[in-house]
Structures are given as C-alpha cells and as structure tokens.
Design a protein around this motif. Structure first.
Motif, mmCIF file in Angstrom:
data_model
loop_
_atom_site.group_PDB
_atom_site.id
_atom_site.type_symbol
_atom_site.label_atom_id
_atom_site.label_comp_id
_atom_site.label_asym_id
_atom_site.label_seq_id
_atom_site.Cartn_x
_atom_site.Cartn_y
_atom_site.Cartn_z
ATOM 1 N N SER A 171 0.758 -1.289 0.173
ATOM 2 C CA SER A 171 0.052 -0.057 0.033
ATOM 3 C C SER A 171 0.915 1.323 0.011
ATOM 4 O O SER A 171 1.859 1.254 0.122
ATOM 5 N N GLN A 172 0.278 2.281 -0.011
ATOM 6 C CA GLN A 172 0.859 3.779 -0.475
ATOM 7 C C GLN A 172 1.750 4.043 0.844
ATOM 8 O O GLN A 172 2.787 4.354 0.846
ATOM 9 N N TYR A 173 1.077 3.890 2.137
ATOM 10 C CA TYR A 173 1.797 4.327 3.290
ATOM 11 C C TYR A 173 2.972 3.511 3.431
ATOM 12 O O TYR A 173 4.230 3.865 3.627
ATOM 13 N N ALA A 174 3.072 2.108 3.267
ATOM 14 C CA ALA A 174 4.378 1.255 3.346
ATOM 15 C C ALA A 174 5.333 1.392 2.455
ATOM 16 O O ALA A 174 6.523 1.597 2.575
ATOM 17 N N SER A 175 5.013 1.867 1.240
ATOM 18 C CA SER A 175 5.816 2.233 0.014
ATOM 19 C C SER A 175 6.288 3.681 0.684
ATOM 20 O O SER A 175 7.734 3.723 0.271
ATOM 21 N N ALA A 176 5.550 4.741 1.218
ATOM 22 C CA ALA A 176 6.254 5.904 1.633
ATOM 23 C C ALA A 176 7.368 5.731 2.589
ATOM 24 O O ALA A 176 8.347 6.469 2.583
ATOM 25 N N VAL A 177 7.107 4.752 3.575
ATOM 26 C CA VAL A 177 8.042 4.384 4.602
ATOM 27 C C VAL A 177 9.323 3.766 3.927
ATOM 28 O O VAL A 177 10.476 4.286 4.458
ATOM 29 N N ARG A 178 9.091 2.867 3.219
ATOM 30 C CA ARG A 178 10.228 2.206 2.353
ATOM 31 C C ARG A 178 11.080 3.086 1.769
ATOM 32 O O ARG A 178 12.453 3.524 1.881
ATOM 33 N N ASP A 179 10.525 4.439 1.059
ATOM 34 C CA ASP A 179 11.444 5.397 0.484
ATOM 35 C C ASP A 179 11.762 6.149 1.548
ATOM 36 O O ASP A 179 12.765 6.629 0.972
ATOM 37 N N ALA A 180 11.326 6.488 2.518
ATOM 38 C CA ALA A 180 11.806 7.371 3.579
ATOM 39 C C ALA A 180 13.059 6.507 4.296
ATOM 40 O O ALA A 180 14.162 7.224 4.428
ATOM 41 N N ARG A 181 12.913 5.395 4.281
ATOM 42 C CA ARG A 181 14.342 4.505 4.748
ATOM 43 C C ARG A 181 15.274 4.794 3.836
ATOM 44 O O ARG A 181 16.535 4.944 4.171
ATOM 45 N N ASN A 189 23.299 7.567 6.285
ATOM 46 C CA ASN A 189 23.618 6.170 6.450
ATOM 47 C C ASN A 189 22.976 5.441 7.574
ATOM 48 O O ASN A 189 23.760 4.765 8.325
ATOM 49 N N LYS A 190 21.767 6.074 8.118
ATOM 50 C CA LYS A 190 21.049 5.718 9.393
ATOM 51 C C LYS A 190 20.149 4.723 8.660
ATOM 52 O O LYS A 190 19.571 4.785 7.943
ATOM 53 N N ILE A 191 19.751 3.492 9.723
ATOM 54 C CA ILE A 191 18.650 2.626 9.250
ATOM 55 C C ILE A 191 17.477 2.977 10.265
ATOM 56 O O ILE A 191 17.693 3.115 11.359
ATOM 57 N N LEU A 192 16.405 3.478 9.750
ATOM 58 C CA LEU A 192 15.145 3.371 10.425
ATOM 59 C C LEU A 192 14.816 2.119 11.204
ATOM 60 O O LEU A 192 14.450 1.386 10.318
ATOM 61 N N SER A 218 4.542 -12.260 7.268
ATOM 62 C CA SER A 218 5.269 -12.238 5.765
ATOM 63 C C SER A 218 5.448 -11.009 5.404
ATOM 64 O O SER A 218 6.508 -10.818 4.737
ATOM 65 N N LEU A 219 4.676 -9.692 5.523
ATOM 66 C CA LEU A 219 4.963 -8.575 5.192
ATOM 67 C C LEU A 219 6.243 -7.992 5.854
ATOM 68 O O LEU A 219 6.952 -7.130 5.251
ATOM 69 N N ALA A 220 6.362 -8.336 7.369
ATOM 70 C CA ALA A 220 7.494 -7.812 8.038
ATOM 71 C C ALA A 220 9.014 -8.376 7.130
ATOM 72 O O ALA A 220 9.920 -7.677 7.191
ATOM 73 N N MET A 221 8.849 -9.562 6.942
ATOM 74 C CA MET A 221 9.956 -10.280 6.221
ATOM 75 C C MET A 221 10.318 -9.419 4.740
ATOM 76 O O MET A 221 11.452 -9.272 4.416
ATOM 77 N N ARG A 222 9.269 -8.987 4.178
ATOM 78 C CA ARG A 222 9.247 -8.291 2.850
ATOM 79 C C ARG A 222 9.872 -7.110 3.017
ATOM 80 O O ARG A 222 10.447 -6.383 2.131
ATOM 81 N N LEU A 223 9.143 -6.224 4.213
ATOM 82 C CA LEU A 223 9.625 -4.469 4.390
ATOM 83 C C LEU A 223 10.696 -4.516 5.240
ATOM 84 O O LEU A 223 10.981 -3.403 5.403
ATOM 85 N N GLY A 224 10.875 -5.436 6.102
ATOM 86 C CA GLY A 224 12.007 -5.200 7.190
ATOM 87 C C GLY A 224 11.424 -4.376 8.374
ATOM 88 O O GLY A 224 12.349 -3.795 8.783
#
Length: 312
Positions: A171-181, A189-192, A218-224
């Motif tokens: 979804s859009q929010y998860a994609s936004a967080v992935r982009d922010a990371r 060079n920091k990991i959120l 399942s999603l946790a493994m995919r998105l970290g």
C-alpha cells in the motif's frame, strides 16, 4: 523545499543527539496519540529529558492529552512528569510551496530548540498524507506504526488476496516508509527502526486475528519491520485521556481518583512489555549520556568560578 535537503541542512546535529521517535499511520483511530503519550511518560519516568511535537493540526489529540495532564497536576497538586511540548499548526498561503515552506520553518524551529538539549523527541503525526507527516518520517530514528488488529487497518500497509490471504500489493503508506528509509540511508547512512504495533487486541483468539498475524509476519520479512503487541481493548485507556494519566503513572487514590483495578495493572504490564519491545536507547549507556548532557547544561548556566589569586 526538497525533504532530502531539509534533512541535510537541519538535522546534522540531531543525529548525534536527540533520538527521534515518530508515531505514524495514515489511518486515523489507530492509537497513535495514546502510544505517543505512553512512550513520553515511560521515558520521563526513566529520567530522560523529553520533548514532544504534535503535527496533527486538526485533532491535536496529543496536545489535548498533555493539556489535561497539566490541568490534573494543577488541580490535584500531584507532580506528574511533563515533556516540553510543541504543536505545529497548519500554515496558510496561496501556493503549496509557500504553505510547505512555512510549515517546514515552524517544524525546524521547534526541532532546533530541543535537538541538542533533550534525550528524546516524540512526534505524533496526523492520520493523513501531509507534508509534515512525510517530513517527520524522514527524521525518525524509531518509527512506531500502530494498527488495529483487523484487515481494515492492515490495508494501510498492504492488500491481500481474498482467497489465499497472500500479499498482493504494497500500500501507499508502506511504500512511503520504504522510500523514507532509503532516503535516510543516502543522507546519513542511518537505518530507521520500524515497529508495527498491533493495537486493540482481543482477549479471545479468533481465526481472523490469526490470519492478520500471519500476514503481518509475511509483510515484515518483505519490508523489514518488527512487530509488537500493543494495547488491548480496555476501557481504562479511554478513561486516562480526560485526566491526562497513563498506565505508567502511580496508581493510588490520590492520583487516579479511585482505587486501581486489575484492568489498570494489566494495562501497565502491556505498556511495559511494549516499551521493552521498542528497544529504545534507555539502557545504562543511554542514562549516562543523559546525565552528562544534563550536567553540562547545568554547568554552562553557572558563572565561571575563578581561583582567589585572580581577585588580587
């Protein structure tokens, strides 16, 4: 103003100082403000200096929560820990760039005031995709995303196949967080550290709850991200808000206004377990760092003591 430039220009000092905790979710009613307040009080009770920021200019739930806490303190005479709080109101303007520029400046000014003097900054965000919400996610060291334990709320992270319950789309929010990371990694060079918290858990296990848990893993493994159990559906959490209290405050008749119940004690245990799972830097090293900053600030406000020889 590009958000990446905002981080590079304004956040250089904060990366080595205040730890930024952001409660974020684009869906309202997930419990962001309640979790924010409990994290704030947990940190205050551990001896840390905490600042808080409310970016939800419409609801201002965290601001109201803190105002209720101030009023309760004044009326009862009982000392309760309080953060240094800021509320960032929505700016006005004719152009989007103008509005965002004003909002960014307000946000940056508040951040600059506390980033080098406080140990933690806890930021509560609106349940919508806004400029300040996106900016806060880019500033976060720890991101807490509470979701109610249902597929209605799971949808803010991903969509699932109605038959197999496999993840079909991010979804859009998860994609936004992935982009922010990714953006943060490029900038400093920091990991959120992203923690998805399951809220309003039922005391009775259900098939739907088990399916949500499986999909989250399942999603946790995919998105970290990491997962944590949060707050159960308890009336006491709604009772706390009008008087500004939390499950971590002292439960006596003077503070609570009534004798504590087993539900109060269970709520406290839930919050303590959640705080442990968040793995915030509150260990002995974190405490020593807080003490050193506090001592330095106290010493810097005192006049310099000169030996007697310089008096002659």
């Amino acid at each position: 103003m590009p958000v990446k430039a905002a981080i590079g220009n304004e956040r250089t000092g904060a990366r080595a100082n205040a730890h930024v905790v952001v409660c974020g979710n684009e869906k309202g009613g997930s419990g962001k403000s309640t979790l924010s307040m409990h994290v704030i009080v947990a940190l205050l009770r551990s001896g840390f200096k905490v600042a808080s920021m409310d970016l939800d200019s419409r609801q201002k739930t965290l601001t109201r929560y803190i105002e209720n806490r101030v009023r309760w303190t004044r009326e009862t005479g009982h000392s309760l820990g309080l953060p240094q709080h800021f509320a960032v109101d929505k700016a006005q303007g004719e152009r989007v760039s103008e509005i965002e520029g004003h909002e960014y400046q307000r946000f940056a000014d508040n951040l600059t005031e506390v980033e080098n003097t406080h140990d933690f900054i806890v930021i509560d965000t609106p349940g919508a995709d806004t400029f300040l919400q996106r900016l806060a996610h880019l500033m976060a060291d720890t991101l807490i995303t509470p979701i109610n334990d249902s597929f209605v709320d799971f949808d803010v992270l991903a969509r699932v196949d109605p038959v197999s319950y496999e993840i079909s789309e991010i979804s859009q929010y998860a994609s936004a967080v992935r982009d922010a990371r990714r953006e943060r990694r490029l900038v400093d060079n920091k990991i959120l550290d992203w923690v998805v918290v399951r809220n309003r858990l039922s005391s009775i296990a259900s098939r739907n709850e088990a399916k949500v848990e499986t999909c989250l893993r399942s999603l946790a493994m995919r998105l970290g991200f990491r997962t944590a159990d949060g707050i159960s559906e308890r009336v006491v959490f709604r009772e706390f808000f009008p008087i500004g209290l939390t499950a971590l405050d002292d439960f006596d008749a003077h503070v609570l206004g009534a004798r504590p119940t087993l539900s109060h004690l269970a709520a406290r245990q839930e919050i303590r377990q959640l705080i442990t799972t968040l793995r915030l830097p509150v260990d002995e090293l974190g405490r020593r760092r807080a003490d050193m900053r506090r001592n330095w600030l106290e010493a810097s406000n005192k006049p310099l003591q000169m030996p007697d020889i310089f008096a002659h």
